[in-house]
Design an enzyme around this catalytic site. Structure first.
Site, PDB file in Angstrom:
ATOM      1  N   HIS A 305      52.686  59.319  21.212  1.00  0.00           N
ATOM      2  CA  HIS A 305      51.775  60.133  20.403  1.00  0.00           C
ATOM      3  C   HIS A 305      51.104  61.149  21.299  1.00  0.00           C
ATOM      4  CE1 HIS A 305      48.587  61.141  17.524  1.00  0.00           C
ATOM      5  NE2 HIS A 305      49.378  60.610  16.608  1.00  0.00           N
ATOM      6  N   ASP A 363      53.851  55.195  12.420  1.00  0.00           N
ATOM      7  CA  ASP A 363      55.131  55.278  11.713  1.00  0.00           C
ATOM      8  C   ASP A 363      56.075  54.135  12.043  1.00  0.00           C
ATOM      9  OD1 ASP A 363      54.619  57.625  10.306  1.00  0.00           O
ATOM     10  OD2 ASP A 363      54.953  58.805  12.103  1.00  0.00           O
TER      11      ASP A 363
HETATM   12  N1  CMC Z   1      60.920  57.714  23.508  1.00  0.00           N
HETATM   13  C1  CMC Z   1      61.216  57.984  24.802  1.00  0.00           C
HETATM   14  N2  CMC Z   1      60.523  58.819  25.587  1.00  0.00           N
HETATM   15  C2  CMC Z   1      59.463  59.431  25.039  1.00  0.00           C
HETATM   16  C3  CMC Z   1      59.082  59.206  23.702  1.00  0.00           C
HETATM   17  C4  CMC Z   1      59.844  58.318  22.934  1.00  0.00           C
HETATM   18  N3  CMC Z   1      59.550  58.060  21.659  1.00  0.00           N
HETATM   19  N4  CMC Z   1      57.979  59.937  23.408  1.00  0.00           N
HETATM   20  C5  CMC Z   1      57.682  60.608  24.528  1.00  0.00           C
HETATM   21  N5  CMC Z   1      58.567  60.303  25.524  1.00  0.00           N
HETATM   22  C6  CMC Z   1      58.533  60.799  26.901  1.00  0.00           C
HETATM   23  C7  CMC Z   1      59.018  62.234  26.972  1.00  0.00           C
HETATM   24  O1  CMC Z   1      60.399  62.293  27.244  1.00  0.00           O
HETATM   25  C8  CMC Z   1      58.170  62.781  28.089  1.00  0.00           C
HETATM   26  O2  CMC Z   1      58.750  62.391  29.313  1.00  0.00           O
HETATM   27  P1  CMC Z   1      58.601  63.354  30.631  1.00  0.00           P
HETATM   28  O3  CMC Z   1      57.123  63.439  30.902  1.00  0.00           O
HETATM   29  O4  CMC Z   1      59.368  62.619  31.677  1.00  0.00           O
HETATM   30  O5  CMC Z   1      59.196  64.672  30.237  1.00  0.00           O
HETATM   31  C9  CMC Z   1      56.843  62.048  27.965  1.00  0.00           C
HETATM   32  O6  CMC Z   1      57.163  60.823  27.294  1.00  0.00           O
HETATM   33  C10 CMC Z   1      55.809  62.808  27.152  1.00  0.00           C
HETATM   34  O7  CMC Z   1      56.396  63.215  25.927  1.00  0.00           O
HETATM   35  P2  CMC Z   1      56.066  64.603  25.198  1.00  0.00           P
HETATM   36  O8  CMC Z   1      57.165  64.923  24.243  1.00  0.00           O
HETATM   37  O9  CMC Z   1      55.715  65.624  26.222  1.00  0.00           O
HETATM   38  O10 CMC Z   1      54.755  64.188  24.430  1.00  0.00           O
HETATM   39  P3  CMC Z   1      54.138  64.933  23.162  1.00  0.00           P
HETATM   40  O11 CMC Z   1      52.718  64.588  23.135  1.00  0.00           O
HETATM   41  O12 CMC Z   1      54.503  66.390  23.148  1.00  0.00           O
HETATM   42  O13 CMC Z   1      54.938  64.273  21.918  1.00  0.00           O
HETATM   43  C11 CMC Z   1      55.577  62.837  20.162  1.00  0.00           C
HETATM   44  C12 CMC Z   1      54.455  63.267  21.130  1.00  0.00           C
HETATM   45  C13 CMC Z   1      54.982  61.936  19.081  1.00  0.00           C
HETATM   46  C14 CMC Z   1      56.188  64.070  19.451  1.00  0.00           C
HETATM   47  C15 CMC Z   1      56.654  62.058  20.973  1.00  0.00           C
HETATM   48  O14 CMC Z   1      56.091  60.918  21.585  1.00  0.00           O
HETATM   49  C16 CMC Z   1      57.856  61.682  20.119  1.00  0.00           C
HETATM   50  O15 CMC Z   1      58.788  62.489  19.961  1.00  0.00           O
HETATM   51  N6  CMC Z   1      57.874  60.420  19.542  1.00  0.00           N
HETATM   52  C17 CMC Z   1      58.926  60.012  18.659  1.00  0.00           C
HETATM   53  C18 CMC Z   1      58.668  60.605  17.258  1.00  0.00           C
HETATM   54  C19 CMC Z   1      57.507  59.931  16.547  1.00  0.00           C
HETATM   55  O16 CMC Z   1      57.396  58.695  16.531  1.00  0.00           O
HETATM   56  N7  CMC Z   1      56.645  60.737  15.900  1.00  0.00           N
HETATM   57  C20 CMC Z   1      55.499  60.243  15.138  1.00  0.00           C
HETATM   58  C21 CMC Z   1      54.205  60.675  15.718  1.00  0.00           C
HETATM   59  S1  CMC Z   1      52.803  59.816  15.009  1.00  0.00           S
HETATM   60  C22 CMC Z   1      52.586  60.528  13.471  1.00  0.00           C
HETATM   61  C23 CMC Z   1      51.304  61.290  13.331  1.00  0.00           C
HETATM   62  O17 CMC Z   1      50.231  60.836  13.790  1.00  0.00           O
HETATM   63  O18 CMC Z   1      51.392  62.382  12.728  1.00  0.00           O
END
Ligand code: CMC
Length: 428
Positions: A305, A363
């Protein structure tokens, strides 16, 4: 509230910037005067930018806390119901008995859609995505209630708020009925909010449907958990649209459109798809390894998240709700739930997830509950939109009445060509 100034040293110039202190959370540097000094801040994705001040919802992502108007989400989910939560979000305080009765009664008086709206539904293809239908129907309400465009009038704002909250379940349920090719089922105003929604989804003119209190309560809890989440993408969209004093129905339609994206409202359907594809607990290790491998492009859906760097408090409540619903339905051995529990356990013990602070989000378990309630995955985001409407409305209204309101107008870091002269097509 104020706190000490920040000093920005830039090109030999020293710029003093005030900092502001909220009631909870980190101080913010007030950069509003920076533009007049010839500088803008640069923060795509709003990683470090507070876009507004708000007294509605507070999240502490490091500790995994979520408060609605100061009340912890766990206490609201346990002791309140969705309409009371909406009252709290809108008004800042919990209602007394009379206020609650009046609020519930008002919502139940506005559940029907204008009859002419049936023709709107009939203009869609039968396989229209429920979110496409919701965006359209909610936006179209502005045409049915043109007086709602007078957003300076508190009375008009209030009527629109009630109309939106009352009608979104009908809008969502009918988008599902239209997909199924079944007649629309009219709302029952004597039923509870979640109970009525389940009824409109599952009843037919030939067969009545009476949802069990446990299942209605579970759905109501899903609504509570999704009701607001401070300045997320869709809420910011509602505020952005509303900042021009656009009609509230147009603003909520804009928020609904933003929520539709898979990075926001679409993740719980992806969790179910992932678990179904996994098929068996024996393959969890393989999926965890894929998620850790950057070249795979695969992420564990329902994990991670932007704000929570700890357990999403909503996920823990959702896990408990899973137990209650599956118990009620006699599905103790639900294979997807078993897989989800094991996957959570394995990921939480894995170094990669620990180091990156990746925990289950809301989720991760909500899809399992919705599926058990007989709700198809195509409706998951629509249900999220239905619930979030309560928060969007609260945030929209807070923005409209905030003193010193300004239209949202971000600046940019321009990277295109510098001035050049136009060349006629014949000379190119
Ligand atoms: N599985 C594996 N690695 C992950 C995941 C995951 N689900 N989520 C983040 N990472 C890694 C990512 O690869 C990155 O690694 P590095 O720093 O080495 O590049 C690090 O963790 C940080 O990730 P980010 O994408 O920079 O983080 P963000 O804050 O931009 O994204 C997120 C947050 C929710 C989009 C992401 O964690 C994700 O894609 N999760 C899976 C989709 C999901 O479950 N979405 C629902 C969100 S909750 C609903 C709401 O509140 O609206």
């Amino acid at each position: 509230m104020t706190s000490p100034n920040a000093t920005l040293q830039i090109g030999g110039q020293s710029i003093e910037l005030p900092t502001l202190r909220g009631s909870l959370g980190p101080d913010v540097i007030d950069t509003r005067a920076l533009g007049s000094q010839g500088y803008f801040t640069y923060d795509p994705g709003f990683l470090s930018t507070a876009s507004c001040s708000s007294s509605i919802t507070y999240i502490d992502g490091d500790q995994g806390l979520l408060y609605y108007r100061g009340y912890p989400i766990e206490q609201i989910a346990e002791g309140s119901d969705f309409l009371e939560t909406a009252y709290l979000l809108w008004n800042g305080e919990l209602p007394n008995v009379e206020q609650k009765q009046e609020f519930d009664a008002l919502v139940s008086q506005h559940t029907m859609l204008h009859d002419q709206m049936l023709s709107l539904y009939k203009g869609f293809r039968r396989d229209a995505h429920p979110m496409a239908v919701m965006v359209s129907i909610i936006g179209a309400m502005a045409a049915f209630y043109p007086e709602s465009g007078d957003v300076a009038d508190a009375k008009q704002r209030e009527i629109s708020m009630f109309r939106l909250l009352a009608k979104v379940p009908t809008v969502a349920a009918w988008s599902y009925k239209y997909n199924k090719g079944e007649p629309f089922i009219y709302p029952q105003n004597h039923m509870g909010y979640a109970e009525n929604f389940l009824y409109m989804l599952h009843a037919t003119p030939c067969e009545d449907y009476q949802p069990s209190p446990v299942l209605a309560r579970a759905l109501d809890r899903i609504f509570i958990l999704h009701a607001d989440h401070e300045q997320n993408a869709s809420t910011s969209t509602v505020r952005m649209a509303g900042s021009s004093y656009a009609n509230p129905f147009a603003c909520i339609a804009a928020g609904t459109a933003c929520l539709w994206g898979p990075l926001h409202g679409g993740a719980n359907a992806s969790v179910l798809a992932m678990l179904a594809e996994m098929g068996d607990v024996s393959r969890i290790g393989e999926y965890v390894n894929r998620a850790k491998d950057k070249t795979s492009g695969f992420r564990l859906m329902g994990f991670g998240h932007r704000v929570y760097k700890n357990m999403d408090p909503r996920a823990a409540i959702m896990r408990q709700t899973c137990y209650e619903v599956l118990d009620e339905l006699g599905l103790h051995d639900d294979p997807l739930f078993k897989m989800a529990l094991k996957l959570e356990q394995i990921a939480l013990e894995d170094d990669y997830f620990i180091k990156k602070k990746l925990y289950p989000n809301v989720d991760f378990y909500s899809g399992i509950v919705l599926r058990a309630l007989g709700i198809p995955t195509s409706m998951f985001t629509a249900i999220f939109a239905l619930a979030r409407t309560a928060g969007w409305i609260a945030q929209w209204n807070e923005m409209i009445v905030s003193p010193g309101h300004k239209i949202a107008r971000p600046r940019q870091l321009y990277t295109g060509p510098q001035r050049r002269d136009f060349v006629p097509v014949s000379a190119r």
